[in-house]
Motif scaffolding. Structure first.
Motif, PDB file in Angstrom:
ATOM      1  N   GLN A  81     -19.872 -40.883 -23.446  1.00 44.29           N
ATOM      2  CA  GLN A  81     -19.971 -42.134 -24.185  1.00 44.29           C
ATOM      3  C   GLN A  81     -19.819 -43.276 -23.184  1.00 44.29           C
ATOM      4  N   MET A  82     -20.828 -44.115 -23.108  1.00 41.36           N
ATOM      5  CA  MET A  82     -20.839 -45.206 -22.147  1.00 41.36           C
ATOM      6  C   MET A  82     -20.828 -46.534 -22.896  1.00 41.36           C
ATOM      7  N   ASN A  83     -19.766 -47.293 -22.710  1.00 46.24           N
ATOM      8  CA  ASN A  83     -19.628 -48.604 -23.343  1.00 46.24           C
ATOM      9  C   ASN A  83     -19.582 -49.701 -22.285  1.00 46.24           C
ATOM     10  N   SER A  84     -19.784 -50.925 -22.729  1.00 48.64           N
ATOM     11  CA  SER A  84     -19.735 -52.082 -21.825  1.00 48.64           C
ATOM     12  C   SER A  84     -20.588 -51.839 -20.584  1.00 48.64           C
ATOM     13  N   LEU A  85     -21.793 -51.389 -20.797  1.00 47.86           N
ATOM     14  CA  LEU A  85     -22.670 -51.033 -19.674  1.00 47.86           C
ATOM     15  C   LEU A  85     -23.034 -52.244 -18.839  1.00 47.86           C
ATOM     16  N   LYS A  86     -23.144 -52.000 -17.545  1.00 46.50           N
ATOM     17  CA  LYS A  86     -23.477 -53.040 -16.571  1.00 46.50           C
ATOM     18  C   LYS A  86     -24.776 -52.682 -15.860  1.00 46.50           C
ATOM     19  N   PRO A  87     -25.475 -53.650 -15.300  1.00 47.06           N
ATOM     20  CA  PRO A  87     -26.701 -53.332 -14.547  1.00 47.06           C
ATOM     21  C   PRO A  87     -26.464 -52.313 -13.434  1.00 47.06           C
ATOM     22  N   GLU A  88     -25.301 -52.344 -12.826  1.00 49.34           N
ATOM     23  CA  GLU A  88     -25.010 -51.396 -11.741  1.00 49.34           C
ATOM     24  C   GLU A  88     -24.802 -49.964 -12.236  1.00 49.34           C
ATOM     25  N   ASP A  89     -24.777 -49.767 -13.546  1.00 52.39           N
ATOM     26  CA  ASP A  89     -24.735 -48.408 -14.098  1.00 52.39           C
ATOM     27  C   ASP A  89     -26.125 -47.774 -14.160  1.00 52.39           C
ATOM     28  N   THR A  90     -27.146 -48.543 -13.849  1.00 51.60           N
ATOM     29  CA  THR A  90     -28.512 -48.023 -13.875  1.00 51.60           C
ATOM     30  C   THR A  90     -28.670 -46.896 -12.862  1.00 51.60           C
ATOM     31  N   ALA A  91     -29.138 -45.759 -13.349  1.00 53.97           N
ATOM     32  CA  ALA A  91     -29.288 -44.570 -12.506  1.00 53.97           C
ATOM     33  C   ALA A  91     -29.883 -43.436 -13.334  1.00 53.97           C
ATOM     34  N   VAL A  92     -30.222 -42.356 -12.655  1.00 55.92           N
ATOM     35  CA  VAL A  92     -30.518 -41.106 -13.347  1.00 55.92           C
ATOM     36  C   VAL A  92     -29.205 -40.344 -13.474  1.00 55.92           C
ATOM     37  N   TYR A  93     -28.891 -39.941 -14.668  1.00 58.89           N
ATOM     38  CA  TYR A  93     -27.641 -39.241 -14.948  1.00 58.89           C
ATOM     39  C   TYR A  93     -27.924 -37.741 -15.104  1.00 58.89           C
ATOM     40  N   TYR A  94     -27.117 -36.937 -14.398  1.00 55.93           N
ATOM     41  CA  TYR A  94     -27.262 -35.483 -14.419  1.00 55.93           C
ATOM     42  C   TYR A  94     -25.983 -34.850 -14.960  1.00 55.93           C
ATOM     43  N   CYS A  95     -26.130 -33.894 -15.845  1.00 56.82           N
ATOM     44  CA  CYS A  95     -24.957 -33.146 -16.284  1.00 56.82           C
ATOM     45  C   CYS A  95     -24.803 -31.905 -15.398  1.00 56.82           C
ATOM     46  N   TYR A  96     -23.585 -31.441 -15.326  1.00 60.08           N
ATOM     47  CA  TYR A  96     -23.225 -30.290 -14.504  1.00 60.08           C
ATOM     48  C   TYR A  96     -22.298 -29.370 -15.293  1.00 60.08           C
ATOM     49  N   MET A  97     -22.475 -28.082 -15.118  1.00 58.65           N
ATOM     50  CA  MET A  97     -21.548 -27.113 -15.709  1.00 58.65           C
ATOM     51  C   MET A  97     -21.329 -25.950 -14.755  1.00 58.65           C
ATOM     52  N   GLY A  98     -20.113 -25.491 -14.697  1.00 57.73           N
ATOM     53  CA  GLY A  98     -19.789 -24.265 -13.990  1.00 57.73           C
ATOM     54  C   GLY A  98     -19.758 -23.137 -14.998  1.00 57.73           C
ATOM     55  N   ILE A  99     -20.772 -22.257 -14.956  1.00 59.10           N
ATOM     56  CA  ILE A  99     -20.999 -21.284 -16.020  1.00 59.10           C
ATOM     57  C   ILE A  99     -20.909 -19.860 -15.503  1.00 59.10           C
ATOM     58  N   VAL A 100     -20.193 -19.043 -16.276  1.00 58.62           N
ATOM     59  CA  VAL A 100     -20.135 -17.608 -16.018  1.00 58.62           C
ATOM     60  C   VAL A 100     -21.074 -16.929 -17.013  1.00 58.62           C
ATOM     61  N   THR A 101     -21.997 -16.126 -16.511  1.00 59.67           N
ATOM     62  CA  THR A 101     -22.938 -15.447 -17.398  1.00 59.67           C
ATOM     63  C   THR A 101     -22.452 -14.037 -17.720  1.00 59.67           C
ATOM     64  N   TRP A 102     -22.974 -13.507 -18.824  1.00 55.67           N
ATOM     65  CA  TRP A 102     -22.608 -12.152 -19.233  1.00 55.67           C
ATOM     66  C   TRP A 102     -23.039 -11.121 -18.193  1.00 55.67           C
ATOM     67  N   ARG A 103     -24.168 -11.360 -17.560  1.00 58.62           N
ATOM     68  CA  ARG A 103     -24.739 -10.357 -16.654  1.00 58.62           C
ATOM     69  C   ARG A 103     -23.947 -10.233 -15.365  1.00 58.62           C
ATOM     70  N   THR A 104     -23.575 -11.374 -14.775  1.00 58.55           N
ATOM     71  CA  THR A 104     -22.964 -11.338 -13.443  1.00 58.55           C
ATOM     72  C   THR A 104     -21.444 -11.416 -13.485  1.00 58.55           C
ATOM     73  N   ARG A 105     -20.908 -12.068 -14.559  1.00 57.39           N
ATOM     74  CA  ARG A 105     -19.474 -12.353 -14.648  1.00 57.39           C
ATOM     75  C   ARG A 105     -18.997 -13.154 -13.437  1.00 57.39           C
ATOM     76  N   LEU A 106     -19.948 -13.875 -12.815  1.00 55.69           N
ATOM     77  CA  LEU A 106     -19.636 -14.775 -11.711  1.00 55.69           C
ATOM     78  C   LEU A 106     -19.969 -16.204 -12.134  1.00 55.69           C
ATOM     79  N   GLU A 107     -19.246 -17.188 -11.570  1.00 48.89           N
ATOM     80  CA  GLU A 107     -19.502 -18.583 -11.906  1.00 48.89           C
ATOM     81  C   GLU A 107     -20.526 -19.184 -10.964  1.00 48.89           C
ATOM     82  N   TYR A 108     -21.517 -19.847 -11.541  1.00 45.42           N
ATOM     83  CA  TYR A 108     -22.531 -20.554 -10.769  1.00 45.42           C
ATOM     84  C   TYR A 108     -22.643 -21.985 -11.287  1.00 45.42           C
TER      85      TYR A 108
END
Length: 121
Positions: A81-108
């Motif tokens: 949630q982004m409030n009081s946005l400023k011009p300097e907030d202009t950018a491409v926003y990327y989400c990130y997750m550290g996920i463990v899959t059923w197959r590998t049981r390792l986090e990527y």
């Protein structure tokens, strides 16, 4: 196979608000840290906010008090949630997750495709 899909970007006037969403799908066993990063033209990708599996959060100094990160574990989704946005907030926003899959049981590391946020009058 895991996929992250972002939504919610767009054009907003200074002082306005936007809410970004990022949903993960696929063969997911668990998700640990979730976060949002952003990259402005000609600059490196920087962290905006992160939230761990326990709900603890950290924010970049530039967005503290204006942005709020949250997660819905049942939906494998992270929000910004982004409030009081400023011009300097202009950018491409990327989400990130550290996920463990059923197959590998390792986090990527997994990333969303990016969504443009433009703050301009």
């Amino acid at each position: 196979q895991v996929e992250l899909v972002e939504s919610g970007g767009g054009l907003v006037q200074p002082g306005g608000s936007l809410r970004l969403s990022c949903a993960a799908s696929g063969s997911i066993f668990s998700i640990h840290t979730m976060g949002w990063y952003r990259q402005a033209p000609g600059k490196q990708r920087d962290v905006v906010a992160i939230i761990n599996s326990g709900g603890s959060t950290n924010y970049a100094d530039s967005v503290k008090g204006r942005f709020t990160i949250s997660r819905d574990n049942a939906k494998n989704t992270v929000y910004l949630q982004m409030n009081s946005l400023k011009p300097e907030d202009t950018a491409v926003y990327y989400c990130y997750m550290g996920i463990v899959t059923w197959r590998t049981r390792l986090e990527y590391d997994y990333w969303g495709q990016g969504t443009q946020v433009t703050v301009s009058s």
